[in-house]
Each structure stands twice: as structure tokens, then as C-alpha cells.
Enzyme design. Structure first.
Site, PDB file in Angstrom:
ATOM      1  N   ARG A 224       0.837  -1.185   0.000  1.00  0.00           N
ATOM      2  CA  ARG A 224       0.000   0.000   0.000  1.00  0.00           C
ATOM      3  C   ARG A 224       0.879   1.244   0.000  1.00  0.00           C
ATOM      4  NH1 ARG A 224      -3.379  -2.468  -1.905  1.00  0.00           N
ATOM      5  NH2 ARG A 224      -5.533  -2.811  -1.264  1.00  0.00           N
ATOM      6  N   GLU A 253      -3.391   8.297  -5.612  1.00  0.00           N
ATOM      7  CA  GLU A 253      -3.483   7.706  -6.951  1.00  0.00           C
ATOM      8  C   GLU A 253      -4.671   8.299  -7.697  1.00  0.00           C
ATOM      9  OE1 GLU A 253      -3.545   3.445  -6.587  1.00  0.00           O
ATOM     10  OE2 GLU A 253      -1.659   3.368  -5.497  1.00  0.00           O
ATOM     11  N   HIS A 272      -0.334   0.965 -10.272  1.00  0.00           N
ATOM     12  CA  HIS A 272      -1.137   0.030  -9.462  1.00  0.00           C
ATOM     13  C   HIS A 272      -1.694  -1.098 -10.342  1.00  0.00           C
ATOM     14  CE1 HIS A 272      -3.600  -0.135  -5.502  1.00  0.00           C
ATOM     15  NE2 HIS A 272      -3.355  -1.348  -5.957  1.00  0.00           N
TER      16      HIS A 272
END
Length: 319
Positions: A224, A253, A272
Site C-alpha cells: 500500500r 493515486e 497500481h
């Protein structure tokens, strides 16, 4: 008896739930409409797992769904005190992302060791520059996160001949405890984060930690984003405290176009995507349908998250 109401927090493309036709009353919502729709739902599918809407809407008035499933491994975007304190069962998508993430990490290790970024840049510049690269076999890695993702990363790296130390929250059998992390990281060639975000792991990779690492070592984060103090990592790369890093997750993000991380020396940035192998959305939908059938039949659900810990406890998922 009326059919249960299944509420879906949508993302594009939406989930394929045709197998549940005629068995549920399906409702769809976006983030702004979630608070209004929650009181009428028996179950909630968080298909938009990048949204913070659940955490924002849950404390409102009215009844709440008995079951919440998120189409992701992490649950940090869902949990709020009201959800943690209530009786709602929370489940996650364990079983979908482990192998693709491990393959991605192995690819990054090989890319760094064999200087593939350098080769591609030299090709772009039409430069013939023969050089030596590093051996992967015999190198040392520390993997933080002893759940399925961390264990699959360990398995693949060991197949490449890497000596791997797996670190979890507590020591057990072949797993080191969190207290061993500094010592192991100080002699590692690869430090890989695959742990969940909890109050204990938030911001743990900072200047102090990067100062422990060898100047030849690389850091990889597929856990994370908020576990890394990004300014400290940027500083460590600029000062050559470490040889390089790869980030697949970030504090915010998508990563802004003006972020200095894009140009950080020795840093590989990816959006991601480490767990998103072709067909992953279909597998998530199939997993949820199978779980819904168990829930509707009154059978115990798999992948139940301990809301106080923020992950699935026990041998398979202790971080």
C-alpha cells in the site's frame, strides 16, 4: 420472502453478475449516491475498490448491509470506526491477485539485476554499450507481509535462487517477526513490501529505514502506498543511499503529472497494476457470485476480514 437487495458500488466496466439474475434485486450506485442507497441494501459489493465512498457514507443514518465484499485484497479504504464496531461481515478478494503480483515482483527483480531499463534507454539512443549485470541467484531478499501474496513472492524468488526471509507481524516457524526486519533489511539486496496498510505499518518505510539498507539494494512496494514516506524515498534515491526502487502503489493515486517521483533516479513507476493480469475482472465477478451463493444459503463465508486488524488473521494472512 423478498429477494435480497444487492447494492453495487460501480466502476467501469461493471461486474458481470448475470448468474444472479432472478435471485437478487440488483441496485447500482456511484460514490455520491451510496449514503442514500445503503439503508435498503442487504449486501454491498464494492466493485470500485479505489473509492473512499464506503468509509465516508457508512456513519450515516439507517440500517446497514449485513455483508460487504470488496473486489480487492486491501480493506483500508473501507474501514471506519462505525463499520468496525458493527455486526457487518467484511470479506475481500483473496485468491485472485497473489500469483500475478508475485510474477510482477519477480519481473522487477530480474529487470533491475539485468539492467533492462538501461538496455532500453541505450537502444533508444542507438548506443552499443557492453556491460556486466548482476546475478539473481545467491542474492538476498526480505519480503514484508506473510500472507498469501508475500508467500507466493517468496516461492517464486526462491525458484530463481534468491535467499528469502519472510517477515510477518509475529514470528512463527519459518517466518520472522517484525522485530527482525531492520536486521534483515541491512543485509538484503531486495526489500519487498507486500503487507496490508494498518496503523502499525503506515509510514514505516522512511529515512531511518532507507538509511539501514545497503547502497546496492533495491526497494519494491506492491503493498500500500501510504506505507512509504515518499519524500524520504525520493531523498534516499537522490543521495544514492539505495541503488533503486519500484513503486506500484502510491499515497495518492493516480500519481500527479507534477510528482517528482516520475523523474527520481533509479525508480520504476507503475500505475497500481501488479495484480491485474488479463481476465482479472472476470475472475473477481466469478468469485463474488460463488461467495453470494454461500451467503444466500446461510453457509460460512470465506475470506472474512478481522475488522480490528484490517486483514484476515491466522496462519494464511497474518501480516
Amino acid at each position: 420472502m423478498p429477494e435480497p437487495v444487492l447494492l453495487v458500488l460501480d466502476a467501469d466496466p461493471p461486474p458481470r453478475l448475470g448468474a444472479l439474475t432472478g435471485r437478487v434485486r440488483l441496485r447500482h450506485t456511484d460514490g455520491p449516491g451510496l449514503a442514500r442507497a445503503l439503508p435498503e441494501a442487504d449486501a454491498l459489493l464494492v466493485w470500485d475498490f479505489a473509492s473512499d465512498a464506503v468509509r465516508a457514507a457508512w456513519p450515516g443514518d439507517g440500517p446497514r448491509p449485513a455483508w460487504v465484499h470488496t473486489a480487492s485484497a486491501g480493506v483500508d479504504r473501507l474501514l471506519c470506526p462505525e463499520l468496525v464496531a458493527g455486526d457487518t461481515v467484511v470479506t475481500n478478494a483473496r485468491g485472485i491477485f497473489e500469483q500475478p503480483i508475485a510474477e510482477y515482483v519477480a519481473g522487477l527483480v530480474l529487470a533491475f539485476a539485468k539492467d533492462l531499463p538501461g538496455t532500453l534507454e541505450l537502444q533508444r539512443r542507438r548506443r552499443w554499450n557492453h556491460r556486466e549485470t548482476a546475478r539473481v541467484a545467491g542474492s538476498r531478499a526480505v519480503v514484508l507481509g506473510a500472507g498469501p501474496v508475500g508467500r507466493e513472492i517468496t516461492r517464486l524468488l526462491m525458484a530463481l535462487g534468491v535467499e528469502v526471509a519472510l517477515v510477518g507481524r509475529t514470528a512463527r516457524r519459518t517466518i520472522h517477526g517484525a522485530g527482525d526486519l531492520d536486521r534483515l533489511a541491512a543485509r538484503a539486496d531486495w526489500v519487498i513490501c507486500a503487507a496490508p496498510l494498518t496503523p502499525q505499518t503506515h509510514g514505516m518505510f522512511d529515512s531511518r529505514f532507507f538509511g539501514l539498507m545497503q547502497p546496492s539494494a533495491r526497494f519494491i512496494n506492491v503493498g500500500r502506498g501510504p506505507m512509504v514516506v515518499e519524500d524520504d524515498l525520493l531523498d534516499a534515491l537522490r543521495k544514492r543511499w539505495i541503488a533503486g526502487a519500484a513503486l506500484d502503489v502510491f499515497e495518492r493515486e493516480p500519481l500527479g503529472e507534477d510528482s517528482p517521483l516520475w523523474d527520481a533516479p533509479g525508480l520504476i513507476v507503475s500505475p497500481h497494476m501488479s495484480g491485474d493480469a488479463a481476465g482479472w475482472r472476470d475472475r473477481l465477478g466469478e468469485q463474488f457470485v460463488a461467495m453470494y451463493e454461500r451467503w444466500a444459503s446461510g453457509e460460512p463465508l470465506p475470506n472474512v476480514v478481522d475488522k480490528r486488524l484490517g486483514y484476515i488473521p491466522g496462519t494464511d494472512h497474518e501480516a
